[in-house]
Write an enzyme that holds these catalytic residues in place. Structure first.
Site, PDB file in Angstrom:
ATOM      1  CD  GLU A  19      70.681  51.015 -45.904  1.00 36.17           C
ATOM      2  OE1 GLU A  19      70.279  52.049 -46.399  1.00 36.17           O
ATOM      3  OE2 GLU A  19      71.816  50.511 -46.461  1.00 36.17           O
TER       4      GLU A  19
ATOM      5  CG  ASP B 117      76.035  47.538 -47.846  1.00 40.84           C
ATOM      6  OD1 ASP B 117      75.654  46.498 -48.461  1.00 40.84           O
ATOM      7  OD2 ASP B 117      76.069  48.559 -48.393  1.00 40.84           O
TER       8      ASP B 117
ATOM      9  CG  ASP C 180      80.110  50.059 -45.837  1.00 42.59           C
ATOM     10  OD1 ASP C 180      79.023  49.662 -45.017  1.00 42.59           O
ATOM     11  OD2 ASP C 180      79.732  50.596 -46.991  1.00 42.59           O
TER      12      ASP C 180
ATOM     13  CG  ASP D 132      77.683  54.312 -44.089  1.00 41.74           C
ATOM     14  OD1 ASP D 132      77.836  55.011 -42.891  1.00 41.74           O
ATOM     15  OD2 ASP D 132      77.493  54.984 -45.447  1.00 41.74           O
TER      16      ASP D 132
END
Length: 672
Positions: free
Chosen positions: A460, A533, A535, A537
């Site tokens: 992404e 990532d 996290d 998101d």
């Protein structure tokens, strides 16, 4: 979802794996020489099971471990189907052994006159020995092949059986398939007290990956069995009390049977009408039970069972159900002028959009494909299901015209969307045929053309995509950068999916097509690696990706082609040495080892874009050093997986909140 995947197998079973995936059985590397008569081996008793356990339970990983419990419980449920058992109790003991108790008739304890051996010994030490081969003990059964109890015995360190029958209590003990103590009478009990208690401890020599049972996995299966056996009570108790487990006790009993099953599966969706349709009957010695209800989603959820055994690949009973539904709704729509003479017939796909259906048949001599019972082959099951559903569904629609109209209108909307999707798909194909470079322009492809050597990273963002392109091995690693979060396919019809640029790029890059056009032989990469990532998101993007793959390319997951990359959370530098930590606990362990003082430089990675190409390669992309999670799911609990995706990605907020609150304790590494 990805952060809790290791703990919650009702979402998906994910395993830490090496880059090579050896078969369950260790390969014989002995040099091939002369082939002589002495090379012919005869495996006696249950030696064959211990030599090739995968042939009998599918795998020696976690799924195979839990399959041992299912085999014993299936036998107890067969007693319930025969009308002799009302309650089953399954207990996970503190040492991870299992005890299954039922109040059925109890295994016969007398001598089998054909062999001269006691029947209990035969059941637990001989393959294909049981009461389900036409002897009159069972009219229908799930444990058809007579290998369940003996296989569990063969793959256990020890197995104890206690039988209550005729006012007496009997006991026999086994170890790794062999009798340790012969059947003996050990006491008395009330005459009306009957049943069987089986306890066993899985053998770590066989189950090398894990011998620890997952309560949630067993809970899903026990709940399902209770739904399918109306009125049967199944108790599940976990007595373990340690860092990973707390004692818990649950009981499942559903007088509404599969009607309650449909309601349960639809609780996170919005049903289009209140009634759960229910049809049952017997034809040609096949007992058929069907429950169904439509919801406002765009996916169909059909689950088929034979003698309470899940058949994930369907079979004749599912074909009969689909034929009946398609034929009956088209006849109703024509008769009531909902479809005009010039209109094309509704397809089965149109009518089944948003359906949740349970198809359960009981049959005396089911013919399955293999011991794992994936698909039913009995032709009489197709005719019986078709006939019973057609007749009773016709009557239901005539008696409930408002419900019939709702379903027909949804089907017509689906038909229009399907036609729009077909046009979009055809246009895409024509563009690709005219374009010599039909692969997505953003794809940085690899040069090797053998799919077995190739892998694609779905990344992404342009920043992470740029680092990945610079870091990769150009020969075998392809990079597909994706802009933002992809479409939530749980809330979209196929026409919108084909119009989404990011999804189109993935479909084109993979080469397999989707849904009905899917062909796994055209897969261009052996590994599809989702790299996001570490996290919230990133976890959301993982879930969106997995939802798309599960709904439209599930075979990629079934055959082990889908992975999650595991980038590190921390970089620790000390005296020009570097360590990478993938969790807070791992970082703490490194600090305990190297010391905690001001000479430590700790960097917390917020995203892949923060890593330079060299760091990204050595931590996340280098096959020799990286950590991947392979995404898998257990077909035996697929109804729960389907429900979980609906909860996570559907419209209803409350079920999602409940899921997050329940599973938040498993999330350790996400920024929140």
């Amino acid at each position: 979802m990805t952060a809790s995947a290791e703990q919650n197998q009702d979402v998906m079973e994910t395993d830490m794996i090496d880059e090579e995936y050896p078969d369950d059985n260790v390969k014989d590397t002995t040099e091939v020489g002369e082939y002589t008569p002495d090379d012919i081996q005869v495996l006696e008793g249950l030696e064959a099971v211990r030599k090739r356990p995968g042939m009998y339970i599918g795998t020696t990983a976690s799924r195979g471990l839990h399959h041992l419990v299912y085999e014993i419980v299936d036998n107890a449920v067969d007693e319930a189907l025969a009308g002799f058992c009302t309650e089953i109790t399954v207990v996970i003991q503190p040492d991870n052994s299992i005890t299954v108790t039922d109040n059925g008739r109890g295994i016969p304890v007398g001598i089998n006159h054909k062999t001269g051996r006691n029947a209990v010994d035969l059941v637990f030490t001989e393959l294909h020995a049981g009461g389900k081969f036409g002897g009159g003990g069972y009219k229908v059964s799930g444990g058809l092949h007579g290998v369940g109890a003996s296989v569990v015995n063969a793959l256990s360190v020890w197995l104890d059986v206690e039988i209550r029958q005729g006012g007496r209590v009997y006991h026999e003990r086994f170890s790794r398939g062999k009798t340790v103590t012969p059947l003996e009478e050990i006491g008395e009990c009330p005459l009306e007290e009957t049943g069987t208690r089986i306890s066993f401890l899985p053998d770590p020599q066989i189950f090398k990956e894990t011998t620890v049972f997952d309560y949630d996995v067993l809970r899903q299966r026990m709940r399902e069995m209770a739904f399918l056996t109306r009125g049967l009570r199944i108790n599940l108790c976990d007595t373990r009390e340690d860092g990973d487990h707390t004692p818990v006790d649950q009981s499942f009993c559903y007088e509404g049977g599969i009607r309650e099953f449909v309601t349960y599966l639809n609780h996170s969706k919005k049903p289009l009408y209140d009634t759960v349709m229910y049809f049952e009957g017997t034809k040609n010695n096949v007992y058929v039970e069907v429950a169904m209800q439509h919801n406002d989603s765009y996916t169909d959820s059909e689950y088929s069972f034979v003698n309470n055994i899940n058949t994930p690949e369907g079979g004749m009973h599912l074909i009969g159900f689909r034929n009946a539904v398609t034929k009956t709704f088209n006849e109703y729509a024509r008769k009531n002028k909902i479809l005009k003479d010039s209109d094309a017939n509704l397809t089965g796909e149109d009518i089944r959009e948003g359906i949740t259906a349970i198809i359960s048949v009981k049959i005396e001599d089911p013919q399955f494909e293999g011991q794992t019972k994936q698909k039913l082959g009995n032709a009489e099951a197709r005719g019986a299901t078709d006939s019973i559903v057609s007749e009773q569904l016709t009557y239901f629609l005539e008696q409930n015209p408002s419900i019939a109209k709702i379903i027909c209108e949804k089907s017509i909307q689906s038909q229009r969307a399907r036609e729009a999707a077909r046009k979009a798909r055809d246009l895409s194909r024509r563009k690709n045929a005219l374009d010599s470079m039909s692969l997505p322009g953003k794809l940085a492809d690899c040069s090797d053309r053998d799919p077995r050597n190739c892998e694609i990273f779905l990344v992404e963002g342009d920043s992470a995509g740029g680092s990945a392109k610079s870091a990769r091995s150009r020969a075998t690693q392809a990079i597909l950068p994706l802009r933002g979060k992809i479409l939530n396919v749980e809330k979209a019809r196929e026409d919108r999916i084909y119009a989404n640029e990011e999804i189109k790029a993935m479909i084109t890059a993979f080469g397999t097509g989707i849904h009905n056009d899917f062909d796994i032989t055209k897969l261009r990469y052996d590994k599809i690696i989702i790299m996001t990532d570490a996290d919230v998101d990133g976890a959301h993007i993982d879930t969106l990706m997995l939802t798309f793959l599960y709904r439209f390319m599930p075979e990629l997951i079934r055959q082990g082609h889908v992975y999650l990359a595991m980038p590190p959370l921390y970089k620790l530098e000390r005296n020009r040495k570097v360590w990478y930590a993938y969790s807070d606990e791992e970082l703490a362990g490194i600090l305990d080892e190297v010391g905690r003082d001001q000479s430590n430089r700790i960097q917390r990675y917020k995203g892949l874009g923060e890593m330079d190409p060299e760091q990204l390669w050595e931590t996340t992309m280098d096959p020799a050093r990286r950590v991947l999670k392979r995404v898998q799911f257990n077909e035996e609990t697929e109804s729960e997986i389907d429900l979980t995706f609906t909860i996570l990605m559907g419209d209803k907020v409350e079920p999602r909140r409940e899921f997050i609150e329940k599973n938040a304790r498993f999330v350790k590494n996400l920024d929140v």
